[in-house]
Design an enzyme around this catalytic site. Structure first.
Site, mmCIF file in Angstrom:
data_model
loop_
_atom_site.group_PDB
_atom_site.id
_atom_site.type_symbol
_atom_site.label_atom_id
_atom_site.label_comp_id
_atom_site.label_asym_id
_atom_site.label_seq_id
_atom_site.Cartn_x
_atom_site.Cartn_y
_atom_site.Cartn_z
ATOM 1 C CG ASP A 74 -2.296 1.007 1.030
ATOM 2 O OD1 ASP A 74 -2.370 1.388 -0.157
ATOM 3 O OD2 ASP A 74 -2.874 1.315 1.884
ATOM 4 C CG PHE B 257 -11.506 5.691 7.921
ATOM 5 C CD1 PHE B 257 -11.687 7.293 7.877
ATOM 6 C CD2 PHE B 257 -10.576 5.186 8.664
ATOM 7 C CE1 PHE B 257 -10.801 7.854 8.644
ATOM 8 C CE2 PHE B 257 -9.641 5.945 9.249
ATOM 9 C CZ PHE B 257 -9.872 7.276 9.433
ATOM 10 C CB CYS B 258 -14.425 8.414 3.502
ATOM 11 S SG CYS B 258 -15.055 10.122 3.121
ATOM 12 C CG HIS C 205 0.465 6.411 7.269
ATOM 13 N ND1 HIS C 205 -0.874 7.232 7.336
ATOM 14 C CD2 HIS C 205 -0.025 5.187 6.824
ATOM 15 C CE1 HIS C 205 -1.893 6.468 7.351
ATOM 16 N NE2 HIS C 205 -1.152 5.070 6.859
ATOM 17 C CG ASN C 206 2.157 2.471 4.806
ATOM 18 O OD1 ASN C 206 2.384 2.669 5.830
ATOM 19 N ND2 ASN C 206 1.143 1.575 4.360
ATOM 20 C CG HIS D 64 -0.610 5.749 11.034
ATOM 21 N ND1 HIS D 64 0.015 4.981 11.996
ATOM 22 C CD2 HIS D 64 -1.371 5.077 10.560
ATOM 23 C CE1 HIS D 64 -0.553 3.894 11.890
ATOM 24 N NE2 HIS D 64 -1.386 3.834 10.791
ATOM 25 N N GLY D 65 -1.955 7.189 13.975
ATOM 26 C CA GLY D 65 -3.339 6.919 14.611
ATOM 27 C C GLY D 65 -3.016 6.282 15.915
ATOM 28 N N GLY E 250 -3.418 3.216 16.178
ATOM 29 C CA GLY E 250 -2.684 1.659 15.938
ATOM 30 C C GLY E 250 -3.428 0.561 16.725
#
EC number: 6.5.1.8
Length: 399
Positions: free
Chosen positions: A79, A146-147, A242-243, A299-300, A302
């Site tokens: 990704d 997601f959105c 973030h990737n 990034h979040g 996790g």
């Protein structure tokens, strides 16, 4: 240069230094720490930074940045360019009706499937080939993507909020997606290679950079189509991949490769920090005060539990599973894939508030504001009869 087998990584007396940017309040799985140490022992690895969202991944740890003189595409996986983009809407939060918004956002997959012709134009307008996977452009995908329609919950730093163009009455979209089938194709081309020649590494980086641009455009189109369904316009506040791998040119003429896997780029003014679908998300200002953080951030929240284990953690009672399409904030979740709904349940994730506190205490960020989830879109089209919604009485939220 190559794709590492972490299980076969040789121990090095001079293993790279690992900086841990989290406190004891952050729950870190032991296997993630083992993966981190294995990566530190890879040939050419120079420095690693691990963040509070650290958890084990398929090819290596997620939630860390890794600096190396060698290129390791497998640490990024398929990704490529995955990230989060925050958009502000010209739709005051007071005007949002959650049920109506859920019904509109449930059409998001349909708008994407009808946009193949437009996608070729978007690709060309962004300097990309019109043949570069137009069929999946503007789609979210599965997994943790997601959105989400959000409203401002609390402003922590009014000056920074004003700088971002945000106030307490606004609504936003947070989009998490990546390069979809394009990234998978790029990764497949090198997956079986044990080592990359310099020419192959250069070819990979060219394809990688293209996928990063594609992923950013993908998030932009998702937001624009979601905003159109909500009958409003959107404006980008922050795009934070973030990737990805960044090439660093050293003073001596050599190159280093900064790998980020689940670690947001922090060399920007603002970055999103995502919670689960039943938790607050945040906008933060990276301070850039610690070079050991490798210009990166969490990034979040996790993952706390892997996807397969969630099927044993969520009871089979219909009432419990039906509740997964509702949130404690009074929000809705649009997801017709019942297995995905369970695997991505809020219980699968760590506390994003703890992640925020760790990063703040370590002076890596300044919190700007928090956002409350209203409608979280994950997937509205059933891909097989076995994955259809198990809660037909709430189908109006998930069509």
């Amino acid at each position: 240069m190559g794709t590492p087998d972490l299980n076969a990584a040789a121990s090095r007396m001079d293993a790279a230094d690992i900086q841990h940017f989290y406190s004891s309040r952050s729950w870190i799985e032991g296997s993630a720490l083992e993966q981190l140490e294995q990566v530190a022992s890879l040939q050419g690895m120079q420095k690693l930074a691990a963040f509070p969202d650290l958890h084990p991944g398929k090819y290596g740890p997620v939630g860390c940045a890794m600096l190396s003189s060698n290129l390791y595409p497998q640490l990024i996986s398929n990704d490529i360019g995955c990230g989060m983009s925050l958009f502000v809407l010209d739709l005051p939060s007071r005007k949002i009706k959650i049920d109506k918004s859920a019904n509109q956002l449930a059409k998001l997959d349909q708008t994407a499937s009808n946009a193949a012709k437009q996608n070729t134009n978007h690709l060309e307008a962004n300097g990309l080939s019109a043949t570069l996977h137009p069929g999946t452009l503007g789609t979210i995908g599965g997994g943790n993507h997601f959105c989400e329609l959000q409203m401002v919950d609390h402003i922590e730093n009014s000056d920074l909020a004003t700088k971002a163009g945000l106030d307490s009455h606004q609504s936003c979209l947070l989009v998490h997606s990546g390069s979809r089938s394009l990234g998978t194709e790029v990764f497949a081309s090198i997956l079986q290679k044990q080592a990359l020649t310099e020419a192959e590494a250069n070819t990979y980086m060219a394809l990688h950079d293209q996928a990063v641009r594609w992923a950013k455009l993908n998030r932009q189109l998702i937001a624009e189509r979601a905003a159109s369904l909500l009958r409003c316009d959107c404006k980008l506040i922050s795009d934070s991949p973030h990737n990805l791998v960044e090439v660093i040119e050293n003073m001596d003429g050599s190159r280093s490769f900064l790998h980020r896997k689940g670690a947001a780029k922090a060399d920007m003014v603002f970055a999103p920090l995502a919670g689960s679908r039943d938790a607050l998300s945040y906008l933060v200002h990276p301070t850039g005060r610690d070079d050991n953080a490798l210009a990166s951030l969490a990034h979040g929240a996790g993952r706390k539990y892997n996807r397969s284990s969630m099927h044993g953690r969520i009871t089979r009672k219909r009432s419990v599973r039906d509740a997964l399409i509702h949130t404690s904030f009074g929000g809705r979740v649009i997801c017709e894939d019942s297995q995905l709904l369970i695997e991505e349940a809020p219980q699968a994730y760590k506390d994003a508030g703890h992640v925020l506190k760790d990063l703040t205490d370590l002076h890596l960020i300044e919190p700007v504001m928090s956002f409350k989830p209203l409608v979280t879109f994950k997937k509205s089209s059933s891909v097989s009869s076995s994955k259809k919604s198990f809660n037909s009485k709430h189908r109006r939220y998930k069509r």
